[in-house]
Scaffold this active site. Structure first.
Site, PDB file in Angstrom:
ATOM      1  N   LYS A   1      -5.652  -5.264  -4.971  1.00 55.68           N
ATOM      2  CA  LYS A   1      -6.185  -4.108  -4.920  1.00 55.68           C
ATOM      3  C   LYS A   1      -7.046  -3.618  -6.039  1.00 55.68           C
ATOM      4  CE  LYS A   1      -1.910  -2.415  -2.407  1.00 55.68           C
ATOM      5  NZ  LYS A   1      -2.208  -2.455  -0.927  1.00 55.68           N
TER       6      LYS A   1
ATOM      7  N   CYS B   1       3.492   1.732   5.634  1.00 57.98           N
ATOM      8  CA  CYS B   1       4.815   1.363   4.920  1.00 57.98           C
ATOM      9  C   CYS B   1       5.417   2.453   4.346  1.00 57.98           C
ATOM     10  CB  CYS B   1       4.492   0.194   4.032  1.00 57.98           C
ATOM     11  SG  CYS B   1       3.792  -1.376   4.839  1.00 57.98           S
TER      12      CYS B   1
END
Lengths: 411, 154
Positions: free
Chosen positions: A228, A368
């Site tokens: 990321k 999630c």
């Protein structure tokens, strides 16, 4: 803004492609960022020039590979202000959270202890604890999320009050709400209630987009991931206080991580190698090292400032569309680049499919974070997230696609 | 692959005006609850059996247009069929979602409109949610059980 986004965009080959005949508008960096050329080159360079295993060969190639691997550790440590031997490479942040759960939580907590976490955590930060609780029977307390997308710290103080909380797991920046949590404040509160309390932070969404100094936060463990932050997939890290790592047994065992092995047993290598069993992700470490260089050159304070400007414009644009409501804080100063929203009467999956036809990539689903979804009263959200290579040109296609979705799926 | 392959008019019609969507079913024999762990979608399906055939079938829940429309089209295709025949039709739809040609397109009725969904792998689960819930409800009925909760990973 003091770095040139148009120039930076050219560093990311994916961003120049088209999808469905339209310019690609990548608004899913909170899921994974794109990869700049220097990172691709660093990984390619390893495979082309010094491919060999690390920490064992006595020949030139192996020394170069080891330098790449350990150089990445040095760079990452410097980025987050940590000592090198307090940086353990893992395959991702999830593995880093599991390392803490297996090598600290499961070794130190019992049925009378209490763990404190929050309703806005990513599953990576809570499932290892739920799993450990099945075996150990400790209590888990949950800090609720307020209407404005902030953690309820008054309630947190009450949950800490009896001094029984021995472990805190909290995310630095929410991957859904974008909320930046005051992890330093929470760590201080937890220690005041119980000086022996250990604080673990999931920094996955923080490190890519803002300056982070882990020791200054006063936390014990800090998990992060490479993919990321412009790095490759397959590498993350656990940043930890070395004194704590010293006391911890390994999580995974096997090659590399031993001091000695006999038929009677094994002894463990010093940290951080003790926690890096087997041949590690060498090319990925080279890539991560280059990603750290890339971000350092731009400056994470610049990235943060750029994102704040973009987020302000995106929030304003989104809220102009009838039926759109944004989850999480409104003030760009309080949030990162991830913006979750709903569009009345249109399911996030359908939003995602429509946006895709406009070349716009967003994430849809529960991200999630099922406890948070329950708290928000939704099954799923759509999420647009901006990063250093996005600019204001990326907003109109998003808004256009949302308007189209609103009319296409109107019932 | 264009958006029109995915969202055909028949599909949108079922989404906008679903058939047999209800929170309860009089004389219900079996209730199953299915969810899709990928997207968090949830579906309740209620079945009433008479003479070894599907006498009543309703669905309810939250989901994307594909999952809701597919469940709607499924109920229309399945009501009135014998349990074995309904299971066979569900299997035919499942195979179609995995890229095979339907052997019973005339029996699937509007269900054939979902053939294009097979080209969108992430949406196949959405289209299957209602059908797999129906299959589960019938199988649950046949074992004599009455309530069943399933997290769907088909």
């Amino acid at each position: 803004m003091s770095f040139d986004v148009q120039t930076r965009k050219k560093d990311f080959p994916t961003l120049s492609r088209e999808v469905h005949g339209r310019r690609l508008v990548y608004l899913d960096s909170a899921a994974t960022s794109q990869t700049p050329l220097p990172v691709l080159d660093a990984m390619d360079g390893y495979y082309r020039t010094c491919r060999s295993n690390v920490h064992r060969g006595v020949y030139q190639l192996a020394e170069e590979a080891t330098d790449l691997y350990e150089g990445a550790r040095r760079k990452l440590a410097a980025l987050v202000g940590a000592p090198e031997h307090g940086v353990v490479f893992t395959k991702n942040a999830t593995e880093a959270c599991n390392l803490v759960a297996y090598s600290w939580v499961r070794r130190n907590l019992g049925p009378d202890d209490v763990v404190l976490t929050t309703h806005m955590e990513h599953h990576a930060n809570i499932v290892p604890l739920l799993h450990a609780r099945e075996d150990l029977g400790f209590e888990i307390r949950w800090i609720p999320v307020r209407e404005d997308g902030q953690l309820d710290l008054e309630e947190a103080a009450r949950l800490l009050d009896d001094g029984r909380v021995r472990f805190v797991a909290v995310g630095h920046v929410s991957n859904v709400l974008g909320t930046i949590n005051d992890v330093a404040g929470i760590a201080a509160m937890a220690r005041e209630a119980n000086p022996d309390c250990i604080v673990h932070v999931d920094g996955t969404q923080a490190v890519p987009q803002m300056p982070v100094d882990v020791p200054a936060l006063g936390v014990d463990f800090y998990a992060l991931t490479g993919h990321k932050m412009c790095g490759p997939t397959g590498i993350g890290a656990l940043v930890a206080r070395p004194e704590l790592l010293e006391q911890m047994p390994p999580f995974l065992t096997g090659g590399e991580m031993i001091l000695d092995v006999t038929t009677e047993g094994a002894t463990w290598a010093p940290i951080p190698g003790r926690f890096e069993a087997g041949t590690p992700m060498i090319a990925e470490a080279a890539g991560l090292g280059a990603a750290v260089d890339y971000l350092t050159e731009i400056g994470l304070d610049e990235v943060r400032a750029h994102e704040q400007q973009l987020v302000a414009a995106f929030l304003e644009g989104l809220e102009r569309i009838e039926g759109v409501s944004v989850h999480g804080p409104r003030d760009p100063a309080l949030r990162g680049g991830a913006i979750s929203f709903k569009l009345d009467g249109v399911h996030p999956h359908d939003i995602g499919a429509m946006l895709d036809s406009y070349g716009v990539c967003v994430r849809v689903g529960h991200h999630c974070t099922k406890p948070l979804m329950r708290h928000l009263g939704v099954n799923a959200t759509a999420r647009a997230s901006v990063y250093l290579y996005n600019d204001l040109d990326d907003l109109p296609p998003l808004l256009e696609g949302l308007e189209a979705a609103a009319s296409f799926f109107a019932r | 692959m264009s958006l029109d392959d995915l969202y055909q008019e028949i599909i949108l019609d079922h989404y906008r005006s679903p058939k047999n969507r209800a929170p309860s079913l009089e004389g219900e024999d079996v209730h199953v609850h299915h969810s899709n762990p990928l997207c968090g979608d949830e579906m309740d399906l209620r079945l009433r059996v008479a003479d070894n055939a599907v006498d009543g079938l309703v669905f309810d829940g939250e989901g994307c247009s594909i999952s809701q429309a597919s469940a709607s089209a499924m109920t229309v295709a399945v009501i009135g069929r014998t349990l074995d025949d309904a299971l066979d039709l569900a299997e035919d739809f499942r195979r179609m979602m995995h890229g095979e040609e339907s052997k019973r397109p005339d029996d699937l009725l509007d269900g054939v409109a979902f053939e294009g969904v097979a080209k969108f792998p992430v949406r196949v689960k959405c289209a299957l949610l209602g059908w797999m819930a129906a299959k589960d409800a019938i199988e649950t009925y046949l074992t004599g059980e009455r309530d069943h909760e399933v997290t769907h990973d088909e």
